[in-house]
Scaffold this active site. Structure first.
Site, short mmCIF file in Angstrom:
data_model
loop_
_atom_site.label_atom_id
_atom_site.label_comp_id
_atom_site.label_asym_id
_atom_site.label_seq_id
_atom_site.Cartn_x
_atom_site.Cartn_y
_atom_site.Cartn_z
N CYS A 14 0.83 -1.49 -0.32
CA CYS A 14 -0.48 0.28 -0.28
C CYS A 14 0.94 1.40 0.52
CB CYS A 14 -0.53 0.32 1.05
SG CYS A 14 -2.56 -1.24 1.26
N GLY A 41 0.06 -0.12 -5.53
CA GLY A 41 -1.51 0.09 -5.05
C GLY A 41 -2.22 0.31 -5.96
N ASN A 115 -0.35 0.76 6.07
CA ASN A 115 0.42 0.13 5.04
C ASN A 115 0.77 -0.72 5.64
OD1 ASN A 115 1.84 -0.96 3.22
ND2 ASN A 115 4.20 0.66 3.44
N GLY A 116 0.76 -1.89 5.65
CA GLY A 116 1.10 -3.18 6.23
C GLY A 116 0.33 -4.54 6.73
N TYR A 255 12.26 -4.63 -5.50
CA TYR A 255 10.52 -4.70 -6.17
C TYR A 255 10.05 -3.50 -5.87
CZ TYR A 255 6.33 -5.84 -8.62
OH TYR A 255 5.71 -6.61 -9.39
N CYS A 447 14.77 -7.48 6.91
CA CYS A 447 13.71 -8.47 7.20
C CYS A 447 13.97 -9.08 6.21
CB CYS A 447 12.49 -8.00 6.97
SG CYS A 447 11.71 -9.62 7.53
#
Length: 477
Positions: A14, A41, A115-116, A255, A447
């Site tokens: 998002c 998005g 967002n998440g 990406y 991560c």
């Protein structure tokens, strides 16, 4: 609705944006900011505005220009706005699930864009429903709104902090009250959020690429575990959590982010260019030309060409006018969709030994179709390079991934993937090479769970958000 390349790519999560100004048109700034974040998005878009007394929100399905084709939200004397572009990671692609969410509660009005993914949201929502709370959407973001509204804390700042301490997982937030613009980033910093400023105008944005179009300058990133509050007195920072381990999503650099963005001090373009250079060193592939799968593989492909000395050429043309709302119920229609989106330049690829660079392989189906397309166009050989390691594990932190059994690298070796896509050779960037590509930010603070199965926050169980995108639609009443 699905992107026509849905068989091979993860979907962006998002994009969120917020603007505070007594001198600029905050609604127009937010519209332009969302336009710049459109890559994050394409399902829906929304903008909420306030003049200090009233608050209004306009939302719809589709791209930003489609949703606001006839009118950008406007209010006389408006001075705060928040906006959102969405690709659903929790909840169906429905109008009811669009953001920003706007609610009235005992303390006033708030609009929230998120967002998440909240990994414990299903548990919290179930408990709240048992206590009589009513939910209008099937997205985890509504849990946040309810926690804030239920909080007994005195100030909105304390209400939000109290709510965030109950939440686990990944989140960046922009929240608008009648007189404040608030931004927050989870303690691990999974998703990006930055601050821009020009005079008394302040902006919060998922990516720095949206700042210039809004007419502001980059100030800094919101830190993991930080909440910033912008009002008539300027910006104030609150540290609401101790950061034990940063875990920014490394896929932002591969990406998701736009190449002209800077995230946590690292240029996305420079990282992708270096990925290509290291790919050339690792693979030692030789060929006549280097091509990319446009557009996300292009920067790495130019890096490969620079390092190897093999010329980069445009071998695949992308149709940028096709839209992103195709549904392909049959294999034949899915094949047609790929042909509509990408087409080889026969005079470039015919009789050539090709090195093709892409950013990732998720399921492998589209990669195989592109290889077959190039062979049909007369390519002599096709060696494929991927600027990320094999994706063997799903993401629970705000990316719409398939279940693990559908990830090709979860069930096949690199050689088996090569055979599946029918390439002559295949090389994935090593995790060490990927980390080495990110030179201006600490790769140890990122991560990489989708590559190494190490989840900074405990991965959710089968009945929670991360395991089921439609979990709130499936909860037993």
């Amino acid at each position: 609705m699905a992107d026509i390349s849905a068989s091979s790519k993860w979907h962006e999560e998002c994009g969120i944006f917020g603007a505070y100004s007594h001198t600029e048109d905050v609604s127009m700034m937010t519209y332009l900011g969302l336009y710049a974040l459109q890559h994050r998005g394409q399902e829906s878009a929304g903008i909420a505005v306030t003049d200090g007394a009233w608050m209004d929100v306009s939302r719809g399905m589709g791209l930003v220009n489609e949703v606001f084709r006839h009118q950008i939200p406007h209010m006389d004397n408006q001075y705060i706005a928040v906006g959102h572009v969405r690709y659903s990671t929790t909840g169906s692609s429905l109008l009811a699930n669009t953001q920003p969410l706007m609610v009235n509660y005992a303390g006033g009005k708030i609009s929230l864009a998120h967002n998440g993914n909240l990994t414990n949201a299903a548990q919290i929502r179930r408990e709240m429903e048992e206590q009589g709370n009513i939910f209008q959407t099937s997205i985890d973001s509504e849990v946040f709104v309810n926690l804030i509204a239920r909080s007994k804390a005195a100030s909105i700042e304390d209400k939000i902090i109290e709510s965030m301490k109950k939440i686990e997982g990944a989140y960046c937030l922009t929240i608008m009250t009648e007189d404040k613009l608030i931004g927050a980033r989870d303690p691990h910093g999974f998703r990006p959020l930055c601050i821009g400023r020009a005079g008394d105008t302040w902006v919060l944005s998922s990516e720095s690429c949206a700042l210039s179009v809004a007419g502001v300058h980059y100030v800094r990133d919101v830190e993991p575990g930080e909440m910033v509050v912008i009002d008539k007195h300027g910006l104030k920072s609150y540290k609401f959590a101790t950061v034990e381990k940063k875990a920014a999503c490394i896929f932002e650099y591969i990406y998701f982010a736009r190449p002209d963005s800077i995230i946590d001090g690292q240029s996305v373009h420079e990282a992708r260019f270096m990925m290509g250079r290291i790919l050339a060193r690792e693979s030692k592939f030789k060929g006549d030309i280097v091509i990319s799968v446009p557009d996300s593989g292009t920067t790495a492909a130019t890096g490969f060409a620079y390092e190897s000395g093999i010329p980069f050429v445009e071998g695949l043309i992308k149709n940028r006018y096709i839209g992103r709302t195709f549904i392909q119920p049959t294999q034949k229609k899915r094949d047609i969709a790929v042909k509509l989106k990408l087409n080889p330049i026969v005079s470039v690829v015919k009789d050539k030994d090709i090195i093709m660079v892409d950013d990732s392989i998720v399921r492998g189906t589209t990669s195989g179709k592109i290889v077959r397309m190039l062979r049909k166009a007369g390519a002599k050989s096709i060696r494929m390079c991927v600027s990320s390691p094999p994706i063997g594990y799903p993401c629970y932190y705000g990316i719409d991934t398939s279940v693990r059994k559908e990830l090709i690298a979860a069930t096949k070796t690199v050689e088996e993937i090569r055979e599946y896509i029918k390439a002559d050779a295949l090389h994935f960037l090593s995790l060490e090479g990927l980390k080495a590509s990110i030179q201006s930010a600490s790769s140890d603070d990122m991560c990489c769970a989708c590559f190494n199965n190490y989840y900074p926050v405990e991965s959710p169980k089968n009945d929670t958000v991360g395991a089921d995108k439609y979990v709130f639609e499936h909860l037993k009443k």
